[in-house]
Design a protein around this motif. Structure first.
Motif, mmCIF file in Angstrom:
data_model
loop_
_atom_site.group_PDB
_atom_site.id
_atom_site.type_symbol
_atom_site.label_atom_id
_atom_site.label_comp_id
_atom_site.label_asym_id
_atom_site.label_seq_id
_atom_site.Cartn_x
_atom_site.Cartn_y
_atom_site.Cartn_z
ATOM 1 N N THR A 64 0.703 -1.172 -0.011
ATOM 2 C CA THR A 64 -0.005 -0.140 0.139
ATOM 3 C C THR A 64 0.852 1.240 -0.036
ATOM 4 N N LEU A 77 -4.719 6.336 0.481
ATOM 5 C CA LEU A 77 -3.659 5.052 0.170
ATOM 6 C C LEU A 77 -4.329 4.521 -1.236
ATOM 7 N N GLU A 78 -3.111 3.927 -1.909
ATOM 8 C CA GLU A 78 -3.333 3.031 -3.001
ATOM 9 C C GLU A 78 -3.014 1.813 -2.736
ATOM 10 N N ALA A 79 -3.846 0.655 -2.629
ATOM 11 C CA ALA A 79 -3.667 -0.660 -2.083
ATOM 12 C C ALA A 79 -3.402 -1.472 -3.548
ATOM 13 N N THR A 86 -5.539 -2.228 -8.386
ATOM 14 C CA THR A 86 -5.426 -1.385 -7.037
ATOM 15 C C THR A 86 -6.796 -0.562 -6.491
#
Length: 157
Positions: A64, A77-79, A86
């Motif tokens: 993340t 956040l970018e998981a 994503t």
């Protein structure tokens, strides 16, 4: 887009303390078995956190990345989940009297998850967020002191 909220009986600073601690993510993020910081300056923009998701004998490693960091009010956040793509996860903290209103907004961003995004996925994310917010509340309450009661009031039982 899945949006869910919950009031947590602590200050924004207390909730932010938990969000800023990469070692506590496994305590409150649903489905995550373990986490570890990749960068020492988490949660600065661009830093990352590695995570492991385990379901039975199956496990997956992902990471993340912090995309927005505005303490103590907003973390985005970018998981990254491999072939699934994503997801964008926005966490907003608003003062709510002496407490904090936490708003989680998540949606698939890139890859397969974004392509097949449909109502059943929204239901799954809503259920996940209900659990995530309950776990976050417990983690914050376990790891931060309660605010003292205001003069002329009694503490909640």
């Amino acid at each position: 887009m899945a949006v869910r909220h919950r009031v947590i009986g602590r200050s924004r600073a207390a909730v932010w303390t938990v969000l800023a601690n990469p070692r506590l993510y496994g305590d409150w993020v649903t489905g995550v078995a373990s986490t570890r910081p990749i960068d020492e300056h988490w949660p600065a923009v661009g830093t990352a956190l590695a995570y492991t998701v385990s379901v039975g004998r199956w496990s997956y490693e992902g990471h993340t990345v912090v995309r927005c960091h505005e303490p103590p009010g907003r973390l985005e956040l970018e998981a990254h989940s491999g072939r699934l793509g994503t997801a964008r996860i926005g966490i907003e903290l608003r003062p709510w009297g002496e407490h904090t209103l936490v708003i989680v907004d998540e949606h698939p961003l890139r890859g397969f998850g974004g392509t097949v995004h449909a109502a059943p996925l929204e239901v799954f994310i809503q259920l996940r967020h209900r659990n995530l917010l309950a776990r976050l509340a417990r983690t914050v309450e376990r790891n931060t002191p309660a605010a003292p009661a205001a003069p002329g009031t009694t503490a909640a039982a």
